[in-house]
Design a protein around this motif. Structure first.
Motif, PDB file in Angstrom:
ATOM      1  N   LYS A  40       9.556 -29.383  42.753  1.00 30.95           N
ATOM      2  CA  LYS A  40       8.471 -29.092  43.681  1.00 30.95           C
ATOM      3  C   LYS A  40       7.576 -30.326  43.832  1.00 30.95           C
ATOM      4  CE  LYS A  40       8.152 -24.160  42.492  1.00 30.95           C
ATOM      5  NZ  LYS A  40       7.253 -23.091  41.985  1.00 30.95           N
ATOM      6  N   CYS A  94      12.515 -24.874  47.111  1.00 34.96           N
ATOM      7  CA  CYS A  94      12.957 -23.829  46.196  1.00 34.96           C
ATOM      8  C   CYS A  94      14.361 -24.163  45.708  1.00 34.96           C
ATOM      9  CB  CYS A  94      12.954 -22.465  46.892  1.00 34.96           C
ATOM     10  SG  CYS A  94      14.150 -22.330  48.237  1.00 34.96           S
ATOM     11  N   VAL A 105      13.114 -23.113  54.427  1.00 37.77           N
ATOM     12  CA  VAL A 105      13.164 -22.682  53.033  1.00 37.77           C
ATOM     13  C   VAL A 105      14.470 -23.207  52.448  1.00 37.77           C
ATOM     14  CG1 VAL A 105      13.164 -20.724  51.443  1.00 37.77           C
ATOM     15  CG2 VAL A 105      11.840 -20.605  53.571  1.00 37.77           C
ATOM     16  N   GLY A 145       9.600 -18.041  49.556  1.00 37.97           N
ATOM     17  CA  GLY A 145       9.450 -18.990  50.650  1.00 37.97           C
ATOM     18  C   GLY A 145       9.386 -18.301  52.001  1.00 37.97           C
ATOM     19  N   PHE A 163       6.107 -16.548  52.309  1.00 43.14           N
ATOM     20  CA  PHE A 163       4.998 -17.484  52.545  1.00 43.14           C
ATOM     21  C   PHE A 163       4.788 -17.716  54.042  1.00 43.14           C
ATOM     22  CE2 PHE A 163       3.886 -21.881  53.577  1.00 43.14           C
ATOM     23  CZ  PHE A 163       2.609 -21.964  53.032  1.00 43.14           C
ATOM     24  N   TYR A 189       9.392 -25.432  52.537  1.00 45.01           N
ATOM     25  CA  TYR A 189       9.027 -24.698  51.324  1.00 45.01           C
ATOM     26  C   TYR A 189      10.116 -24.985  50.292  1.00 45.01           C
ATOM     27  CZ  TYR A 189       7.420 -20.995  48.213  1.00 45.01           C
ATOM     28  OH  TYR A 189       6.934 -20.298  47.132  1.00 45.01           O
TER      29      TYR A 189
END
Length: 396
Positions: A369, A172, A143, A186, A189, A170
């Motif tokens: 993203k 972010c 993350v 994240g 998830f 992930y």
């Protein structure tokens, strides 16, 4: 008439001024912008501190390390604690700092302690909650910002030590408004999907303000509630965040996190080779002792006539040796085959290999993203990540 006028020397005046100035004010906090900064090799720091209308000279004796740690530079807004002094040699007054912090850091530190104490009282940091980190995870969840230095350092170590491991990122934001919520999502998830065997929350170093999202409750609670072990690798070795306390393990840098989660493949291979060698040595030693005992028994009076019994025992012993060696070799071959199979699977799943085949990953620079839909407005500029670099493309 006798002349009674007192004649002062310059030193007398400066000394009197010093006594008046230094004796009239107690130590206090002073806020202003740093200018003309000089960090001397002696360890002392000389500067000016100013606001929109005025400035004064400042000195921080032995403050080089503190200024370097805080990243103080010309233009930095600081809060300094100290007192006014007079440098008699030049007849100048100056602010002599004893302690230095970035402006506003006092408020942040108070917030940090408040959140830390609250969560500690709830038991979120208890050592009994910490889980062991997998020795060699098949999937690693990260993350972090996909464009930051932290992920580059992390992947560099992974590719050098164990290039076939599967890393899932992930993306972010890691600082600024909304970053804490993105980091928490994240972690959640990977917790919900079980998409990784271990989760690494990471970013590079920065000021306390930069690292503040990792001090928010929402991040700490997400880390503590994660269904898989979490490693916190936020900032540099000197930085500590509340995320560090909530995680199962804290490491000082992103590179250290990479080295920890993948272990060392060569070390595993060496351990297997040592085990194989020790097993053979143990078997050979045991068989040598048994043969020696059998030879002594065969030479005794009892076995002189029935020598065929001794030969039969020798044959059984040889067969036992062959079976043991065969079993050990089959076990070693099976484990080596399993290791090679896992290595092949990880190679297939490695995202970097997909890029080397000519594929690319499109990122929206504004959102930070990956682009997962074709519904992108014409004229939009996207960032394409290829195997050997990046390029900017425009949607037609």
């Amino acid at each position: 008439m006798e002349n009674t006028e007192q004649i002062w020397s310059v030193s007398d005046v400066n000394r009197a001024v010093r006594e008046i100035v230094e004796g009239s004010l107690l130590p206090f906090w002073l806020r202003g912008e740093v200018g003309s900064l000089v960090i001397h090799r002696s360890g002392h720091v000389y500067f000016t501190i100013k606001d929109t209308r005025s400035q004064m000279r400042g000195v921080f004796f032995g403050g080089a390390a503190a200024c370097t740690k805080l990243g103080v530079a010309n233009g930095t807004l600081i809060e300094a604690f100290g007192n006014l002094t007079v440098y008699e040699v030049r007849g100048e007054y100056q602010f002599s700092a004893r302690q230095l912090r970035l402006a506003g850091i006092g408020d942040l530190q108070q917030r940090f302690e408040a959140v830390k104490n609250k969560l500690a009282a709830e038991g979120l940091f208890d050592p009994g909650r910490k889980r062991p980190i997998p020795v060699l995870p098949r999937r690693i969840g990260v993350v972090t910002s996909p464009s930051g230095a932290a992920i580059r350092d992390f992947l560099q170590i992974i590719n050098r030590r164990f290039p076939n491991v599967n890393v899932r990122i992930y993306p972010c934001a890691v600082q600024g408004a909304g970053a804490a919520e993105q980091v928490a999502r994240g972690v959640d998830f990977f917790s919900r999907t079980r998409g990784a065997d271990v989760v690494v929350v990471t970013r590079g170093g920065g000021s306390m303000e930069d690292l503040w999202p990792f001090n928010e409750e929402v991040v700490a609670r997400a880390v503590a509630a994660c269904s898989v072990p979490v490693i916190s690798a936020v900032g540099h070795e000197i930085d500590f965040t509340i995320c560090d306390f909530a995680a199962d393990l804290r490491v000082p840098t992103p590179s250290a996190a990479a080295e920890l989660v993948i272990g060392r493949r060569q070390e595993m291979s060496d351990r297997l080779n040592r085990f194989e060698k020790d097993l053979h040595n143990t078997l050979n030693l045991a068989l040598t002792r048994l043969k020696s005992r059998l030879d002594r028994a065969a030479g005794s009076f009892v076995f002189k006539e029935p020598a065929h019994l001794a030969r039969m025992r020798r044959q059984q012993l040889d067969e036992l040796e062959n079976r043991l060696q065969g079993s050990a070799e089959r076990w070693l071959l099976a484990n080596r085959a399993r290791l090679d199979q896992l290595a092949g699977t990880l190679t297939t799943l490695n995202p970097s290999r997909q890029l080397e085949r000519g594929y690319a990953i499109l990122f929206d620079p504004a959102a930070g993203k990956p682009v997962t839909t074709s519904k992108v407005a014409a004229g939009t500029r996207l960032q394409a990540r290829l195997a050997d670099g990046e390029m900017t493309v425009e949607v037609q």
